[in-house]
Write a protein that holds these residues in place. Structure first.
Motif, PDB file in Angstrom:
ATOM      1  N   THR A 124      -0.154  23.174   3.228  1.00  0.00           N
ATOM      2  CA  THR A 124      -0.776  21.860   3.279  1.00  0.00           C
ATOM      3  C   THR A 124       0.011  21.044   4.285  1.00  0.00           C
ATOM      4  O   THR A 124       1.220  21.237   4.427  1.00  0.00           O
ATOM      5  CB  THR A 124      -0.775  21.137   1.916  1.00  0.00           C
ATOM      6  N   ARG A 155      -1.871  19.011  10.867  1.00  0.00           N
ATOM      7  CA  ARG A 155      -2.890  19.774  10.128  1.00  0.00           C
ATOM      8  C   ARG A 155      -3.111  21.147  10.762  1.00  0.00           C
ATOM      9  O   ARG A 155      -3.824  21.984  10.221  1.00  0.00           O
ATOM     10  CB  ARG A 155      -4.195  18.995  10.046  1.00  0.00           C
ATOM     11  N   TRP A 204       3.107   9.489   2.796  1.00  0.00           N
ATOM     12  CA  TRP A 204       2.883  10.779   3.474  1.00  0.00           C
ATOM     13  C   TRP A 204       3.691  10.904   4.769  1.00  0.00           C
ATOM     14  O   TRP A 204       4.086  12.008   5.146  1.00  0.00           O
ATOM     15  CB  TRP A 204       1.387  10.982   3.718  1.00  0.00           C
ATOM     16  N   SER A 246      -5.666  23.419  -2.780  1.00  0.00           N
ATOM     17  CA  SER A 246      -6.719  22.422  -2.580  1.00  0.00           C
ATOM     18  C   SER A 246      -6.039  21.104  -2.233  1.00  0.00           C
ATOM     19  O   SER A 246      -4.848  20.915  -2.491  1.00  0.00           O
ATOM     20  CB  SER A 246      -7.534  22.261  -3.866  1.00  0.00           C
ATOM     21  N   LYS A 247      -6.806  20.174  -1.655  1.00  0.00           N
ATOM     22  CA  LYS A 247      -6.246  18.856  -1.327  1.00  0.00           C
ATOM     23  C   LYS A 247      -5.649  18.204  -2.568  1.00  0.00           C
ATOM     24  O   LYS A 247      -4.574  17.621  -2.528  1.00  0.00           O
ATOM     25  CB  LYS A 247      -7.347  17.943  -0.781  1.00  0.00           C
ATOM     26  N   GLU A 248      -6.387  18.293  -3.680  1.00  0.00           N
ATOM     27  CA  GLU A 248      -5.944  17.642  -4.913  1.00  0.00           C
ATOM     28  C   GLU A 248      -4.643  18.252  -5.418  1.00  0.00           C
ATOM     29  O   GLU A 248      -3.716  17.536  -5.803  1.00  0.00           O
ATOM     30  CB  GLU A 248      -7.039  17.736  -5.995  1.00  0.00           C
ATOM     31  N   LYS A 262      -1.766  17.246  -3.115  1.00  0.00           N
ATOM     32  CA  LYS A 262      -1.306  15.861  -3.335  1.00  0.00           C
ATOM     33  C   LYS A 262      -0.486  15.776  -4.623  1.00  0.00           C
ATOM     34  O   LYS A 262       0.555  15.124  -4.659  1.00  0.00           O
ATOM     35  CB  LYS A 262      -2.510  14.909  -3.425  1.00  0.00           C
ATOM     36  N   PRO A 309      -2.363  15.406   3.064  1.00  0.00           N
ATOM     37  CA  PRO A 309      -3.519  16.211   2.648  1.00  0.00           C
ATOM     38  C   PRO A 309      -4.859  15.514   2.883  1.00  0.00           C
ATOM     39  O   PRO A 309      -5.864  16.172   3.146  1.00  0.00           O
ATOM     40  CB  PRO A 309      -3.287  16.434   1.146  1.00  0.00           C
ATOM     41  N   ASP A 310      -4.871  14.176   2.789  1.00  0.00           N
ATOM     42  CA  ASP A 310      -6.112  13.431   3.004  1.00  0.00           C
ATOM     43  C   ASP A 310      -6.306  12.988   4.449  1.00  0.00           C
ATOM     44  O   ASP A 310      -7.270  12.301   4.769  1.00  0.00           O
ATOM     45  CB  ASP A 310      -6.125  12.164   2.125  1.00  0.00           C
TER      46      ASP A 310
END
Ligand SMILES: [Ca+2]
Ligand SMILES: [Ca+2]
Ligand SMILES: [Ca+2]
Length: 320
Positions: free
Chosen positions: A27, A168, A39, A62-64, A67, A31-32
């Motif tokens: 990641t 990213r 961040w 996953s993003k969630e 995070k 992430p967002d």
């Protein structure tokens, strides 16, 4: 015959490994896609989170989940060191050893061969770096201090394969051996290039940190792992009693036993008897037939401590 001999020799001679690629999930530290705080300063936490997910058996994030793990790393670090922008290798190691179910140590002046040996053994390396020397074309700003995960290497390209949280595009990002070995520096306020050459070596086995009690609840790290309690929470089940006190007294530190509602099906380890908690009393469910006749499910049974079961008054057995 000549060919046969050559083949035989090449099989018999110990061949050094030429490449390693660990499937450490990636990641970015944003992430967002937001590079605002926290961040912007999350490279250490993100590196720890990626290695944690790897030792947790994950191959993607996953993003969630990313995070959650990054914010958890912030919380764990702050629990011990308070708020800070940059963390030295020693501070990352302490955070890991106190609060993660794996461990780490500071490797001083590690050689290229030593780093590669870690990767050959399946252990990702967390690398503190002097950021500007990386000359990463994707960076928006070249922070003086940066941290990444080294997940593999490729001798044919003389490159490390990394998880570069600063962009990213950081999955399998390649840095030459020279770039990393030169940029390797521990954090020093305002002048990281003068920091010592160190790396954070990691291990999934808890050995040197087994006796650490990071949350000061009377249970060591190895005991917390055995009891399934949280390494960073002194009262895992939030019942007002510390994990260590509960274990010492024979209670279950992961379940708030005194708050179990009427209707709970429960048993304790080492005894097949299942009880129904009913109006503050325990009622033995007489047989499997009775259990099934009531439409109960085995998976609903809560395993509680013997001490708790014994502390409850007996009610009338459930016979139908
Ligand atoms: Ca503890
Ligand atoms: Ca605990
Ligand atoms: Ca408790």
């Amino acid at each position: 015959m000549k060919t046969f001999l050559l083949v035989t020799l090449s099989v018999l001679l110990p061949m050094p490994a030429l490449a390693a690629a660990l499937t450490v999930p990636f990641t970015s530290q944003a992430p967002d896609g937001s590079w605002d705080q926290p961040w912007a300063d999350a490279c250490e936490e993100t590196s720890i989170a990626m290695v944690d997910a790897f030792y947790d058996g994950k191959s993607s994030l996953s993003k969630e989940d990313a995070k959650k793990r990054i914010l958890s790393a912030f919380a764990k670090k702050e629990a011990y060191f308070g708020e800070s922008k940059d963390e030295t290798a020693e501070e990352m190691v302490a955070t890991i050893n106190f609060f993660y179910p794996w461990e780490a140590h500071v490797a001083k002046n590690p050689s290229l061969a030593q780093i590669k040996a870690e990767l050959d053994a399946g252990r990702p390396v967390i690398m503190p770096l002097h950021g500007p020397e990386l000359k990463n074309p994707h960076f928006r700003r070249h922070a003086d201090y940066h941290v990444i995960v080294i997940s593999g290497y490729d001798d044919s390209a003389k490159s490390f394969i990394t998880r570069e949280p600063g962009t990213r595009y950081g999955l399998d990002f390649k840095y030459s051996y020279d770039t990393i070995m030169n940029a390797m520096h521990n954090f020093v306020e305002g002048n990281t290039v003068s920091g010592a050459k160190v790396a954070v070596f990691t291990s999934p086995a808890v050995a040197a940190s087994a006796k650490v009690d990071g949350d000061n609840d009377g249970l060591t790290k190895s005991a917390e792992l055995a009891h399934g309690t949280a390494l960073d929470n002194a009262d895992t089940d939030a019942d007002g009693f510390a994990d260590g006190a509960e274990v010492a007294a024979g209670y279950m530190p992961t379940i708030n036993e005194t708050a179990l509602p009427d209707g709970t099906l429960m048993k304790h380890e080492g005894d097949p008897k299942v009880y129904l908690l009913d109006l503050g009393k325990k009622r033995h469910i007489l047989s499997e037939v009775v259990f099934m006749a009531n439409g109960w499910q085995w998976k609903s049974i809560v395993v509680v401590s013997k001490r708790f079961i014994e502390s409850i008054a007996n009610g009338i057995a459930v016979t139908k």
